[in-house]
Scaffold this motif. Sequence first.
Motif, mmCIF file in Angstrom:
data_model
loop_
_atom_site.group_PDB
_atom_site.id
_atom_site.type_symbol
_atom_site.label_atom_id
_atom_site.label_comp_id
_atom_site.label_asym_id
_atom_site.label_seq_id
_atom_site.Cartn_x
_atom_site.Cartn_y
_atom_site.Cartn_z
ATOM 1 N N CYS A 331 0.816 -1.210 0.000
ATOM 2 C CA CYS A 331 0.000 0.000 0.000
ATOM 3 C C CYS A 331 0.859 1.274 0.000
ATOM 4 O O CYS A 331 2.076 1.237 0.186
ATOM 5 N N LYS A 332 0.170 2.385 -0.175
ATOM 6 C CA LYS A 332 0.828 3.679 -0.164
ATOM 7 C C LYS A 332 1.320 4.013 1.239
ATOM 8 O O LYS A 332 0.810 3.492 2.227
ATOM 9 N N PRO A 333 2.319 4.904 1.337
ATOM 10 C CA PRO A 333 2.909 5.225 2.645
ATOM 11 C C PRO A 333 1.898 5.657 3.697
ATOM 12 O O PRO A 333 2.081 5.372 4.886
ATOM 13 N N LEU A 334 0.815 6.315 3.298
ATOM 14 C CA LEU A 334 -0.175 6.774 4.267
ATOM 15 C C LEU A 334 -0.746 5.607 5.067
ATOM 16 O O LEU A 334 -0.980 5.715 6.279
ATOM 17 N N ALA A 336 0.670 2.261 4.679
ATOM 18 C CA ALA A 336 1.776 1.354 4.999
ATOM 19 C C ALA A 336 2.538 1.796 6.232
ATOM 20 O O ALA A 336 3.032 0.969 7.002
ATOM 21 N N GLU A 337 2.654 3.116 6.431
ATOM 22 C CA GLU A 337 3.420 3.627 7.564
ATOM 23 C C GLU A 337 2.532 3.982 8.749
ATOM 24 O O GLU A 337 2.997 4.599 9.707
#
Length: 427
Positions: A331-334, A336-337
Amino acid sequence: MAKILLILGLGILLAGESYFGYRLHTLSSEQEQIKEDYSMVNNITFGLFSVDLWREKIAGIVTQKIRGFKVTDAQKKEMRIQIEKQLHGMVDQVVREFNKPQQSIGGKLKKFAFKQFVDPKELHQQVPAFAKTIIDRINSPKSTKKLKNIAASKFEELAGQTYDSTQVATNTVTKQMYTKYDVSDGEAFNRQIETRLDTIRRITYNYAYVMLGCMVSALLLWVWMRKQVHLHITLFVMSLLFALVLLVVGVTVSIIEVDARLSSLDCFLMGEKVTFQNQVLFYQSKSIFGIAESLIRQPKPDAVTVGILIILFVIILPVLRMTARGIHLLCKPLIAENKVTRYLAFESDKWDMADVMVVGILMTYIGLNGILQSQLADLNIKNEFLSTATVNYTSLQPGYIIFVGYVTFAYILSYILKKVTCNISGQ
């Protein structure tokens, strides 16, 4: 193209692992059901502890003894002595009666006639001949057969009055099981069940080893493709799916089986051997999910709590960790992080109790097996009147092998995830 080929190849391997996992689950459930049927039919309650079964065995021995009874020469001699003794006593009694003082004319006439025509000594001399005639009549084939029939019928009548409250239940259960497995007697039932169980046991272990082979193949791909950094995310996500299949199968397939039996009991009654075989003392087979389910159904709060903890930290948490790892890489960093994602992916391993469960099951097996061996050893008796032999078939099942494989694979994937994350960060 490389990713597509990798996904296609691993997809085929994953499909094979899933298929063998499904077959393993199906056969494990079938094996558990067959063994439950076997343990029910051969349960010690319906065997060694059944009054009805003892009645049949004893009645058969007694009837056989009656039918085969013969009077020996020594017994004939003893009978003749006793009959002669009784006849001599009867003659003496009659003589005493006639020699008593008589008051009536009729009595005096009888006494006079007896003294004139009857010699007591002659009567005593005829006693051996009378005794021999009686013995011959008693031991004639016709009389012997009649006496045996009378004795056998009376004994069968007495045996029929013995009532066993489990008889109806036993007959109902055995009839249902014989119909279910299309057999006509207990010997055929046991033979068919043992043959089917041997086949299932061999196939289930083969399926378990094939599943582990699929896991090892995925690990070998990591070794082969360790320098293909651009394929690591795809390979890791596919590896997570391999781990998920191992987890699902590992927690739903039987992991341990407790089977204690009295393999044989031989005792001697009236010189004849009475035998009981394959008497099941205790049988239970459980999966990890089955253990948790049984605990939750208990009325005790502590048991319910343990069952819920097993489901949370042995089943649900590992699934959440694998999901979080996949999200972290795909997934995107938003997302994933996200703190929750990172915590589940990297920091929740201390709450994952799968490895603890592996050790716990092993220690339970060792302890339980030792206790059963000790208790069953006390039941092994061997003397001139009674001989018993027990057997302990308690064992770890293919589900345990699969679960150990999952724990090992998950541990390796945790190490690989850190490497993959470092590579991504480096890029």
